[in-house]
Motif scaffolding. Structure first.
Motif, short mmCIF file in Angstrom:
data_model
loop_
_atom_site.label_atom_id
_atom_site.label_comp_id
_atom_site.label_asym_id
_atom_site.label_seq_id
_atom_site.Cartn_x
_atom_site.Cartn_y
_atom_site.Cartn_z
N UNK A 1 -35.83 1.19 37.15
CA UNK A 1 -34.82 0.21 36.72
C UNK A 1 -35.41 -1.20 36.65
N UNK A 2 -36.42 -1.35 35.81
CA UNK A 2 -37.08 -2.63 35.64
C UNK A 2 -36.44 -3.49 34.57
N UNK A 3 -35.33 -3.06 34.00
CA UNK A 3 -34.67 -3.82 32.93
C UNK A 3 -34.19 -5.19 33.40
N UNK A 4 -33.91 -5.31 34.67
CA UNK A 4 -33.38 -6.58 35.18
C UNK A 4 -34.40 -7.71 35.12
N UNK A 5 -35.69 -7.39 34.97
CA UNK A 5 -36.72 -8.40 34.89
C UNK A 5 -36.99 -8.88 33.46
N UNK A 6 -36.32 -8.26 32.50
CA UNK A 6 -36.49 -8.64 31.10
C UNK A 6 -35.25 -9.35 30.59
#
Length: 65
Positions: free
Chosen positions: A23-28
């Motif tokens: 769930x790395x979407x929050x960094x983009x």
């Protein structure tokens, strides 16, 4: 064929599945889905490369012993 090829075939989907769970979407930034997909693929290939080389080296060393 080389055994590394078969290990890559097994490891790449596993790494993509694993990286997608982070769930790395929050960094983009919102709406930059293409960049997120490219990042996931790049990170997956990097981890796959490291894991395949480790497994292959482990296999090679254990075959010697």
């Amino acid at each position: 064929m080389n055994i590394k090829f078969y290990i890559y075939i097994l490891v790449i989907p596993l790494m993509i599945w694993t990286v997608m769970s982070l769930n790395l979407e929050r960094y983009f930034k919102k709406g930059h889905t293409t960049q997120i997909k490219i990042f996931y693929i790049t990170i997956s290939l990097i981890f796959a490369y490291l894991l395949v080389n480790f497994l292959y080296d482990f296999y090679s060393v254990s075959a010697i012993v």
